[in-house]
Design a protein around this motif. Structure first.
Motif, PDB file in Angstrom:
ATOM      1  N   ARG A 164       0.831  -1.204   0.000  1.00 29.62           N
ATOM      2  CA  ARG A 164       0.000   0.000   0.000  1.00 29.62           C
ATOM      3  C   ARG A 164       0.869   1.259   0.000  1.00 29.62           C
ATOM      4  O   ARG A 164       0.582   2.228  -0.696  1.00 29.62           O
ATOM      5  N   ASP A 165       1.965   1.244   0.779  1.00 30.63           N
ATOM      6  CA  ASP A 165       2.824   2.424   0.882  1.00 30.63           C
ATOM      7  C   ASP A 165       3.830   2.521  -0.259  1.00 30.63           C
ATOM      8  O   ASP A 165       4.528   3.521  -0.383  1.00 30.63           O
ATOM      9  N   GLY A 166       3.950   1.471  -1.064  1.00 31.17           N
ATOM     10  CA  GLY A 166       4.823   1.522  -2.229  1.00 31.17           C
ATOM     11  C   GLY A 166       6.299   1.415  -1.917  1.00 31.17           C
ATOM     12  O   GLY A 166       7.137   1.857  -2.717  1.00 31.17           O
ATOM     13  N   PRO A 199      19.180  10.618  18.897  1.00 25.91           N
ATOM     14  CA  PRO A 199      19.205  10.512  17.432  1.00 25.91           C
ATOM     15  C   PRO A 199      18.903  11.850  16.774  1.00 25.91           C
ATOM     16  O   PRO A 199      18.205  12.700  17.333  1.00 25.91           O
ATOM     17  N   GLY A 200      19.432  12.020  15.580  1.00 20.47           N
ATOM     18  CA  GLY A 200      19.169  13.214  14.801  1.00 20.47           C
ATOM     19  C   GLY A 200      18.418  12.851  13.529  1.00 20.47           C
ATOM     20  O   GLY A 200      18.207  11.666  13.233  1.00 20.47           O
ATOM     21  N   PRO A 201      18.020  13.844  12.736  1.00 19.28           N
ATOM     22  CA  PRO A 201      17.299  13.560  11.481  1.00 19.28           C
ATOM     23  C   PRO A 201      18.093  12.653  10.547  1.00 19.28           C
ATOM     24  O   PRO A 201      17.507  11.876   9.787  1.00 19.28           O
ATOM     25  N   GLU A 202      19.426  12.742  10.614  1.00 15.61           N
ATOM     26  CA  GLU A 202      20.263  11.917   9.742  1.00 15.61           C
ATOM     27  C   GLU A 202      20.265  10.443  10.149  1.00 15.61           C
ATOM     28  O   GLU A 202      20.703   9.575   9.377  1.00 15.61           O
ATOM     29  N   ASP A 203      19.785  10.133  11.340  1.00 12.79           N
ATOM     30  CA  ASP A 203      19.753   8.748  11.824  1.00 12.79           C
ATOM     31  C   ASP A 203      18.463   8.025  11.472  1.00 12.79           C
ATOM     32  O   ASP A 203      18.350   6.821  11.711  1.00 12.79           O
ATOM     33  N   VAL A 204      17.497   8.738  10.919  1.00 16.78           N
ATOM     34  CA  VAL A 204      16.221   8.126  10.552  1.00 16.78           C
ATOM     35  C   VAL A 204      16.439   7.217   9.345  1.00 16.78           C
ATOM     36  O   VAL A 204      17.036   7.627   8.341  1.00 16.78           O
ATOM     37  N   SER A 205      15.969   5.986   9.424  1.00 18.97           N
ATOM     38  CA  SER A 205      16.259   4.992   8.391  1.00 18.97           C
ATOM     39  C   SER A 205      15.175   4.862   7.330  1.00 18.97           C
ATOM     40  O   SER A 205      15.350   4.126   6.360  1.00 18.97           O
ATOM     41  N   VAL A 206      14.064   5.551   7.496  1.00 24.48           N
ATOM     42  CA  VAL A 206      12.995   5.471   6.499  1.00 24.48           C
ATOM     43  C   VAL A 206      12.990   6.749   5.668  1.00 24.48           C
ATOM     44  O   VAL A 206      13.010   7.848   6.215  1.00 24.48           O
ATOM     45  N   PRO A 207      13.008   6.629   4.323  1.00 15.73           N
ATOM     46  CA  PRO A 207      12.951   7.824   3.479  1.00 15.73           C
ATOM     47  C   PRO A 207      11.557   8.432   3.518  1.00 15.73           C
ATOM     48  O   PRO A 207      10.591   7.810   3.078  1.00 15.73           O
ATOM     49  N   ARG A 254       7.773  -9.700  -4.890  1.00 10.74           N
ATOM     50  CA  ARG A 254       7.018 -10.561  -5.796  1.00 10.74           C
ATOM     51  C   ARG A 254       5.880  -9.803  -6.484  1.00 10.74           C
ATOM     52  O   ARG A 254       5.513 -10.113  -7.618  1.00 10.74           O
ATOM     53  N   ARG A 255       5.329  -8.814  -5.774  1.00  6.18           N
ATOM     54  CA  ARG A 255       4.213  -8.062  -6.348  1.00  6.18           C
ATOM     55  C   ARG A 255       4.160  -6.700  -5.678  1.00  6.18           C
ATOM     56  O   ARG A 255       3.626  -6.550  -4.587  1.00  6.18           O
ATOM     57  N   ASP A 256       4.692  -5.686  -6.363  1.00  2.17           N
ATOM     58  CA  ASP A 256       4.798  -4.361  -5.751  1.00  2.17           C
ATOM     59  C   ASP A 256       3.627  -3.443  -6.078  1.00  2.17           C
ATOM     60  O   ASP A 256       3.683  -2.240  -5.841  1.00  2.17           O
ATOM     61  N   THR A 257       2.554  -4.020  -6.616  1.00  2.00           N
ATOM     62  CA  THR A 257       1.353  -3.213  -6.887  1.00  2.00           C
ATOM     63  C   THR A 257       0.529  -3.063  -5.615  1.00  2.00           C
ATOM     64  O   THR A 257       0.635  -3.880  -4.698  1.00  2.00           O
ATOM     65  N   ARG A 295      -0.234   9.478   2.379  1.00  2.00           N
ATOM     66  CA  ARG A 295       0.618   8.299   2.248  1.00  2.00           C
ATOM     67  C   ARG A 295       1.914   8.456   3.027  1.00  2.00           C
ATOM     68  O   ARG A 295       2.431   7.493   3.591  1.00  2.00           O
ATOM     69  N   GLU A 296       2.461   9.667   3.074  1.00  2.00           N
ATOM     70  CA  GLU A 296       3.686   9.898   3.849  1.00  2.00           C
ATOM     71  C   GLU A 296       3.439   9.671   5.337  1.00  2.00           C
ATOM     72  O   GLU A 296       4.241   9.060   6.032  1.00  2.00           O
ATOM     73  N   LYS A 297       2.293  10.146   5.815  1.00  2.00           N
ATOM     74  CA  LYS A 297       1.973   9.950   7.230  1.00  2.00           C
ATOM     75  C   LYS A 297       1.753   8.471   7.538  1.00  2.00           C
ATOM     76  O   LYS A 297       2.270   7.948   8.535  1.00  2.00           O
ATOM     77  N   GLN A 298       1.014   7.795   6.689  1.00  2.00           N
ATOM     78  CA  GLN A 298       0.736   6.376   6.909  1.00  2.00           C
ATOM     79  C   GLN A 298       2.016   5.554   6.864  1.00  2.00           C
ATOM     80  O   GLN A 298       2.185   4.594   7.621  1.00  2.00           O
TER      81      GLN A 298
END
Length: 208
Positions: free
Chosen positions: A14-16, A188-196, A35-38, A58-61
């Protein structure tokens, strides 16, 4: 304690993007997103144009799913970040990174945040020598996160460590000892966040 109990691979689709919600399985060919990124559901290709609101939502979710928090808890984090000094988006992500279940996961003690949350809830984790069973507990600089010294706790966490091959972030350090232990070297700082993630879109959505 509310939590999402549905199929987590559906959230990635859902989040792509990969949210690494199933531990090491996400690094293999069995990953559902590989296997299925749709998007999930019937006939996803027939869906209409994505609106501006949908992009913001979508960014929030994505962030909620990644850290395993629900809407009410996420709103509390956002309100705290909004009332704090500095960039609201960066402060929001730092607050989420300070969660104990996230720290346990990023130290390599849990294959996923859901598993790390389970370790915390079941009393397998101590902070500065005291048992903490609240996943949302916020760590501070200098805190020592340690696995409880009992066979059940040690066996469970060591099994996870043997499968985990992800790097430990700079703000954390794993000590060399017989009992799994980690130290929070700094906040932690903003640079330590692992999710784009585009935090500005989240701020714009939640500020409406």
């Amino acid at each position: 304690m509310a939590r999402y109990t549905g199929p987590v691979c559906r959230l990635c689709r859902r989040d792509g993007m990969k949210l690494f919600l199933k531990g090491t399985r996400c690094d293999t060919a069995k990953c559902a997103f590989e296997r299925r990124d749709t998007p999930p559901g019937q006939q996803p290709a027939r869906r209409g144009k994505v609106t501006d609101y949908a992009v913001h939502l979508r960014e929030k979710q994505k962030v909620k799913h990644y850290y395993g928090v629900l809407e009410r808890q996420f709103r509390r984090y956002f309100n705290r970040a909004e009332s704090s000094k500095g960039n609201t988006g960066d402060t929001l992500m730092v607050l989420l990174e300070r969660r104990l279940d996230n720290v346990v996961h990023r130290l390599g003690f849990g294959l996923s945040r859901a598993q790390a949350r389970q370790w915390v809830c079941h009393g397998h984790v101590t902070v500065n020598g005291r048992r903490v069973d609240i996943p949302s507990y916020e760590v501070r600089a200098g805190d020592v996160v340690r696995i409880k010294n009992r066979a059940k706790s040690l066996d469970a966490v060591r099994a996870s460590q043997s499968e985990n091959h992800r790097e430990v972030p700079d703000f954390l350090a794993v000590t060399e000892s017989l009992i799994p232990e980690g130290i929070v070297g700094r906040l932690p700082g903003p640079e330590d966040v692992s999710v784009p993630v585009q935090t500005q879109l989240i701020v714009e959505l939640c500020s409406r």
